[in-house]
Design a protein around this motif. Structure first.
Motif, PDB file in Angstrom:
ATOM      1  N   THR A  50       0.826  -1.201   0.000  1.00 33.76           N
ATOM      2  CA  THR A  50       0.000   0.000   0.000  1.00 33.76           C
ATOM      3  C   THR A  50       0.861   1.252   0.000  1.00 33.76           C
ATOM      4  O   THR A  50       0.595   2.193  -0.762  1.00 33.76           O
ATOM      5  N   GLN A  51       1.882   1.272   0.806  1.00 35.01           N
ATOM      6  CA  GLN A  51       2.762   2.447   0.867  1.00 35.01           C
ATOM      7  C   GLN A  51       3.514   2.648  -0.447  1.00 35.01           C
ATOM      8  O   GLN A  51       3.630   3.777  -0.933  1.00 35.01           O
ATOM      9  N   VAL A  52       4.021   1.558  -1.012  1.00 37.13           N
ATOM     10  CA  VAL A  52       4.753   1.664  -2.285  1.00 37.13           C
ATOM     11  C   VAL A  52       3.820   2.138  -3.388  1.00 37.13           C
ATOM     12  O   VAL A  52       4.178   3.003  -4.197  1.00 37.13           O
ATOM     13  N   TYR A  53       2.612   1.577  -3.421  1.00 34.18           N
ATOM     14  CA  TYR A  53       1.663   2.000  -4.448  1.00 34.18           C
ATOM     15  C   TYR A  53       1.304   3.475  -4.286  1.00 34.18           C
ATOM     16  O   TYR A  53       1.210   4.203  -5.276  1.00 34.18           O
ATOM     17  N   ARG A  54       1.091   3.923  -3.076  1.00 34.08           N
ATOM     18  CA  ARG A  54       0.752   5.336  -2.859  1.00 34.08           C
ATOM     19  C   ARG A  54       1.859   6.251  -3.344  1.00 34.08           C
ATOM     20  O   ARG A  54       1.603   7.299  -3.940  1.00 34.08           O
ATOM     21  N   ILE A  55       3.092   5.868  -3.102  1.00 33.57           N
ATOM     22  CA  ILE A  55       4.224   6.676  -3.562  1.00 33.57           C
ATOM     23  C   ILE A  55       4.278   6.703  -5.085  1.00 33.57           C
ATOM     24  O   ILE A  55       4.421   7.768  -5.700  1.00 33.57           O
ATOM     25  N   LEU A  56       4.156   5.525  -5.709  1.00 35.59           N
ATOM     26  CA  LEU A  56       4.203   5.463  -7.172  1.00 35.59           C
ATOM     27  C   LEU A  56       3.019   6.182  -7.807  1.00 35.59           C
ATOM     28  O   LEU A  56       3.187   6.911  -8.793  1.00 35.59           O
ATOM     29  N   ALA A  57       1.834   5.985  -7.266  1.00 37.58           N
ATOM     30  CA  ALA A  57       0.655   6.643  -7.828  1.00 37.58           C
ATOM     31  C   ALA A  57       0.747   8.157  -7.680  1.00 37.58           C
ATOM     32  O   ALA A  57       0.366   8.895  -8.589  1.00 37.58           O
ATOM     33  N   SER A  58       1.256   8.605  -6.560  1.00 36.02           N
ATOM     34  CA  SER A  58       1.422  10.049  -6.365  1.00 36.02           C
ATOM     35  C   SER A  58       2.455  10.624  -7.321  1.00 36.02           C
ATOM     36  O   SER A  58       2.331  11.769  -7.757  1.00 36.02           O
ATOM     37  N   ALA A  59       3.460   9.833  -7.657  1.00 35.97           N
ATOM     38  CA  ALA A  59       4.503  10.308  -8.569  1.00 35.97           C
ATOM     39  C   ALA A  59       4.010  10.374 -10.016  1.00 35.97           C
ATOM     40  O   ALA A  59       4.349  11.307 -10.745  1.00 35.97           O
ATOM     41  N   ILE A  60       3.202   9.393 -10.442  1.00 34.13           N
ATOM     42  CA  ILE A  60       2.791   9.378 -11.848  1.00 34.13           C
ATOM     43  C   ILE A  60       1.439  10.031 -12.095  1.00 34.13           C
ATOM     44  O   ILE A  60       1.125  10.357 -13.238  1.00 34.13           O
ATOM     45  N   ALA A  61       0.639  10.239 -11.066  1.00 34.61           N
ATOM     46  CA  ALA A  61      -0.708  10.788 -11.246  1.00 34.61           C
ATOM     47  C   ALA A  61      -0.729  12.130 -11.988  1.00 34.61           C
ATOM     48  O   ALA A  61      -1.544  12.302 -12.897  1.00 34.61           O
ATOM     49  N   PRO A  62       0.133  13.086 -11.653  1.00 36.67           N
ATOM     50  CA  PRO A  62       0.069  14.354 -12.397  1.00 36.67           C
ATOM     51  C   PRO A  62       0.323  14.185 -13.891  1.00 36.67           C
ATOM     52  O   PRO A  62      -0.359  14.788 -14.709  1.00 36.67           O
ATOM     53  N   PHE A  63       1.265  13.337 -14.250  1.00 40.80           N
ATOM     54  CA  PHE A  63       1.571  13.124 -15.664  1.00 40.80           C
ATOM     55  C   PHE A  63       0.433  12.393 -16.371  1.00 40.80           C
ATOM     56  O   PHE A  63       0.108  12.698 -17.517  1.00 40.80           O
ATOM     57  N   VAL A  64      -0.167  11.431 -15.674  1.00 38.28           N
ATOM     58  CA  VAL A  64      -1.277  10.676 -16.251  1.00 38.28           C
ATOM     59  C   VAL A  64      -2.475  11.594 -16.485  1.00 38.28           C
ATOM     60  O   VAL A  64      -3.087  11.570 -17.555  1.00 38.28           O
ATOM     61  N   LEU A  65      -2.803  12.408 -15.501  1.00 39.77           N
ATOM     62  CA  LEU A  65      -3.969  13.276 -15.632  1.00 39.77           C
ATOM     63  C   LEU A  65      -3.757  14.385 -16.660  1.00 39.77           C
ATOM     64  O   LEU A  65      -4.665  14.712 -17.419  1.00 39.77           O
ATOM     65  N   VAL A  66      -2.586  14.944 -16.706  1.00 36.02           N
ATOM     66  CA  VAL A  66      -2.314  16.021 -17.654  1.00 36.02           C
ATOM     67  C   VAL A  66      -2.146  15.486 -19.072  1.00 36.02           C
ATOM     68  O   VAL A  66      -2.398  16.193 -20.047  1.00 36.02           O
ATOM     69  N   SER A  67      -1.786  14.209 -19.204  1.00 31.94           N
ATOM     70  CA  SER A  67      -1.579  13.637 -20.536  1.00 31.94           C
ATOM     71  C   SER A  67      -2.850  13.682 -21.376  1.00 31.94           C
ATOM     72  O   SER A  67      -2.769  13.735 -22.600  1.00 31.94           O
ATOM     73  N   THR A  68      -4.021  13.695 -20.746  1.00 27.04           N
ATOM     74  CA  THR A  68      -5.266  13.775 -21.514  1.00 27.04           C
ATOM     75  C   THR A  68      -5.402  15.114 -22.229  1.00 27.04           C
ATOM     76  O   THR A  68      -6.098  15.206 -23.231  1.00 27.04           O
ATOM     77  N   PHE A  69      -4.738  16.120 -21.712  1.00 28.88           N
ATOM     78  CA  PHE A  69      -4.778  17.431 -22.356  1.00 28.88           C
ATOM     79  C   PHE A  69      -3.632  17.626 -23.338  1.00 28.88           C
ATOM     80  O   PHE A  69      -3.614  18.607 -24.076  1.00 28.88           O
ATOM     81  N   TRP A  70      -2.665  16.705 -23.351  1.00 29.12           N
ATOM     82  CA  TRP A  70      -1.541  16.795 -24.278  1.00 29.12           C
ATOM     83  C   TRP A  70      -1.797  16.087 -25.598  1.00 29.12           C
ATOM     84  O   TRP A  70      -1.220  16.448 -26.605  1.00 29.12           O
ATOM     85  N   VAL A  71      -2.638  15.063 -25.579  1.00 26.14           N
ATOM     86  CA  VAL A  71      -2.846  14.283 -26.797  1.00 26.14           C
ATOM     87  C   VAL A  71      -3.575  15.114 -27.835  1.00 26.14           C
ATOM     88  O   VAL A  71      -4.321  16.038 -27.513  1.00 26.14           O
ATOM     89  N   HIS A  72      -3.353  14.786 -29.080  1.00 34.73           N
ATOM     90  CA  HIS A  72      -3.941  15.548 -30.180  1.00 34.73           C
ATOM     91  C   HIS A  72      -5.448  15.305 -30.272  1.00 34.73           C
ATOM     92  O   HIS A  72      -6.219  16.234 -30.477  1.00 34.73           O
ATOM     93  N   ASN A  73      -5.855  14.061 -30.119  1.00 37.44           N
ATOM     94  CA  ASN A  73      -7.263  13.717 -30.255  1.00 37.44           C
ATOM     95  C   ASN A  73      -7.829  13.328 -28.889  1.00 37.44           C
ATOM     96  O   ASN A  73      -7.378  12.352 -28.301  1.00 37.44           O
ATOM     97  N   PRO A  74      -8.822  14.042 -28.381  1.00 35.89           N
ATOM     98  CA  PRO A  74      -9.366  13.706 -27.060  1.00 35.89           C
ATOM     99  C   PRO A  74     -10.035  12.338 -27.017  1.00 35.89           C
ATOM    100  O   PRO A  74     -10.138  11.722 -25.970  1.00 35.89           O
ATOM    101  N   ARG A  75     -10.475  11.832 -28.160  1.00 37.47           N
ATOM    102  CA  ARG A  75     -11.083  10.499 -28.175  1.00 37.47           C
ATOM    103  C   ARG A  75     -10.059   9.415 -27.870  1.00 37.47           C
ATOM    104  O   ARG A  75     -10.404   8.383 -27.299  1.00 37.47           O
ATOM    105  N   ASN A  76      -8.809   9.633 -28.253  1.00 38.73           N
ATOM    106  CA  ASN A  76      -7.758   8.675 -27.900  1.00 38.73           C
ATOM    107  C   ASN A  76      -7.581   8.613 -26.386  1.00 38.73           C
ATOM    108  O   ASN A  76      -7.423   7.540 -25.814  1.00 38.73           O
TER     109      ASN A  76
END
Length: 93
Positions: free
Chosen positions: A47-73
Motif C-alpha cells: 500500500t505504501q509503495v503503491y501510494r508513492i508510485l501513484a502520487s509520482a505518476i498521477a500528475p503526468f497521467v492526468l495532464v496527458s489527456t490534455f496533451w494528446v492531439h485527439n481527445p477520443r484517444n
C-alpha cells in the motif's frame, strides 16, 4: 490554442478531456486496489509503495489527456484502463 494563420480558435473539447482524466484517475485507483489485494501478506508495504508510485505518476497521467492531439484517444485509453483494472480487481481470489 489559436490556430496559426487564420485567427480562429481551435475547439479543444475540454469536457471530453476532463472525463478522460477522471477515468484515468479511476484506473489508478482500481489497479492500485487490485495490486494491494493481490499481495495480502505484504499489504502494508504494498500500500505504501503503491501510494508513492501513484502520487509520482498521477500528475503526468492526468495532464496527458490534455496533451494528446485527439481527445477520443485519451477517452478510449481511459475506458480500456478502467475496464482492465476492474477486471483485475474482480478476478482476485
Amino acid at each position: 490554442m489559436p490556430a496559426i494563420g487564420n485567427g480562429m480558435i481551435a475547439l479543444q473539447n475540454y469536457p471530453l478531456r476532463l472525463v478522460a482524466a477522471l477515468l484515468l484517475w479511476l484506473a489508478l485507483v482500481l489497479w492500485g486496489s487490485a495490486i494491494v489485494n493481490y499481495f495480502p501478506a505484504l499489504s502494508a508495504v504494498t500500500t505504501q509503495v503503491y501510494r508513492i508510485l501513484a502520487s509520482a505518476i498521477a500528475p503526468f497521467v492526468l495532464v496527458s489527456t490534455f496533451w494528446v492531439h485527439n481527445p477520443r484517444n485519451a477517452l478510449g485509453t481511459g475506458i480500456l484502463l478502467v475496464l482492465s483494472g476492474g477486471i483485475a480487481l474482480a478476478m482476485q481470489p
